[in-house]
Write a protein that holds these residues in place. Structure first.
Motif: not given
Lengths: 409, 105
Positions: A347-356, A365-374, A397-404
């Motif tokens: 969902r764009i509201d949470d941010g969508i990112i494609y990693f290459f 990587a390229c992402g799209l989201g509302i305000a600073g979501k990506v 691919s798992d948005q529940s996992q933080k990438l930090n």
């Protein structure tokens, strides 16, 4: 005698170089030679908050005139018409001569222009500088129908701003997707859909065959004979490096000024930075020319360090953004060299990112989201790319996992 | 007697190390951070454009805005990297019985 350093070009890269040189060298004479009457200012808001009247001229300066004076950085509004690399002399339009010990060229890029017909060519607007932004803003007052030629960042940002000012937008793009030069089609399709939902008409795969002026309006004929009536035409069809001054000189040119990873040109004591430079990127092992805010700044800083005698390699991972409506698009790295694509988010509201990825390492990587979501994930991606880290795509691919947690310190 | 200026944010284990949470109080948004040496608080909106810093990246003592990568020092609020120019306001933080409090006024 103090060293005389001249910076040709009055934009962001020039300013950051100048301030970096001053930081390292108290005594050098530093002069920026800019063609605009304004001291260096931020360009990204010109197509957005400036058109929307949320920010005015004074809000855009990187720093005040007083700061430049305090730091003893001269800004001269002049046009240089000749560079004599043999004798280290710059000659201005009003026939003044400036002798340099070191020269930094940060002349940026200029708008690619349309060549449709002489009756209307001069009436098509372009947006690169404050004067052009002011002209467009003034011309658009009271106008309803706007045609935008070119579906890159600038065209789409203008489309977004004018749409928010309740104008009718038609945008014509010659390619089969928006932002085709750098943005992956997955994100481009989402942006197209968003614009269309906001009422903008996006026309792909079409060229302009003819433009006729009828009274105060324009009749635009596309190559499939579609007709569009418009009150104002704005084009954003790319840019070309500003190197006219150096043609037929010994400065090496090839899609801009060729520089190594230390911002050095083929001429001793002559450097180049920002949009105008086709620089060697050691991480990608190839030459590239970038047009972005981050690059203009960081490349200027790097040139400033090297000019100050602090040998510094430029190896920033490319990063750019575009703001349209309340969307924020971000790109990091390079997205055209991969063997795996990983999607994060739906969902764009949470941010969508494609990693290459290639060989389990993120290339871009390229992402799209509302305000600073990506933003956070894109920033982490830049760091992973820089460190050439092998990543687990199931975690990406798992948005529940933080990438930090992927960043190794 | 409790000092009314200290507002309870939540428990210390609600923030992971080198991370932050957003905290809204009345009409304002704050960010509360857990760094290696303790808890800190700043305004929650970037000084460059109105973006929530809760989605930003915390690295060492710095918070980076998720929209345009303006960077601030979390402890001093100092704007360290453009496009951010204006400093971020910071607030005192205390921990009492595993609860985090910030002093807003």
């Amino acid at each position: 005698m103090n060293k005389k350093i001249f910076i040709l070009g009055g934009g962001q890269s020039a300013l950051y170089a100048a301030r970096e040189i001053r930081k390292n060298n108290r005594d050098a004479e530093i002069t920026i030679l800019g063609e605009e009457k304004f001291i260096p200012y931020e360009r990204p808001p010109l197509s957005k908050d400036f058109l929307l009247n949320k920010r005015i001229d004074e809000d855009l300066y990187f720093c005040s005139k007083e700061t430049l004076e305090e730091e003893k950085i001269n800004y001269l509004n002049t046009i240089i018409i000749k560079v004599d690399f043999e004798n280290n002399i710059l000659v201005s339009e009003d026939n003044k001569q400036y002798t340099y010990d070191t020269l930094l060229i940060s002349t940026g890029s200029k708008n690619r222009k349309l060549n449709i017909n002489s009756e209307v060519d001069d009436e098509i607007f372009y947006l690169r500088n404050l004067e052009e932004a002011n002209n467009i803003k003034e011309k658009a007052l009271g106008k309803k129908n706007i045609l935008i030629i070119g579906g890159g960042f600038i065209g789409l940002e203008i489309a977004s701003s004018f749409s928010q000012l309740n104008k009718n937008i038609s945008l014509v793009e010659v390619g089969n997707q928006l932002m085709g030069r750098i943005i992956p089609n997955q994100i481009a399709d989402l942006v197209k859909q968003f614009h269309e939902n906001e009422g903008n008409k996006i026309i792909l795969n079409k060229t302009i065959s003819e433009i006729t002026k009828i009274n105060e309006k324009y009749k635009i004929l596309l190559n499939d004979n579609t007709e569009i009536i418009s009150d104002l035409i704005v084009a954003g069809i790319g840019s070309i490096p500003n190197v006219g001054l150096f043609e037929n000189t010994k400065l090496k040119l090839d899609n801009g000024i060729v520089t190594n990873e230390f911002c050095e040109t083929n001429i001793k004591n002559v450097y180049a930075s920002g949009d105008v430079s086709n620089f060697y990127h050691p991480l990608y092992a190839k030459y590239m020319r970038l047009e972005s805010y981050q690059h203009a700044q960081n490349h200027g800083l790097c040139a400033g360090k090297n000019i100050s005698g602090i040998k510094t390699e430029y190896s920033s991972i490319p990063w750019m953004w575009s703001d349209q409506f309340n969307l924020n698009l971000q790109l990091t790295g390079i997205c055209d060299d991969y063997d795996e694509i990983v999607e994060r988010g739906k969902r764009i509201d949470d941010g969508i990112i494609y990693f290459f990825l290639k060989n389990k390492k993120i290339k871009g990587a390229c992402g799209l989201g509302i305000a600073g979501k990506v933003g956070r994930d894109i920033r982490i991606t830049s760091k992973l790319t820089e460190k050439n880290t092998i990543v687990d795509s199931s975690l990406l691919s798992d948005q529940s996992q933080k990438l930090n947690k992927l960043i190794q310190k | 007697m409790a000092d009314e200026n200290w507002i309870e944010v939540g428990s210390t284990d609600s923030i992971e190390e080198e991370d932050l949470i957003r905290f809204d109080h009345q009409d304002k948004t704050f960010c509360v951070y857990r760094l290696t040496d303790g808890f800190y608080a700043t305004d929650g909106i970037c000084t460059h454009e109105a973006v929530h810093l809760e989605d930003g990246l915390v690295m060492d003592d710095e918070i980076e805005c998720p929209m345009h990568q303006g960077i601030f020092n979390i402890k001093s609020g100092e704007a360290l990297s453009p496009p951010a120019c204006d400093d971020l306001k910071t607030y005192p933080v205390k921990v009492d019985n595993d609860k985090i409090f910030i002093k807003i006024n």
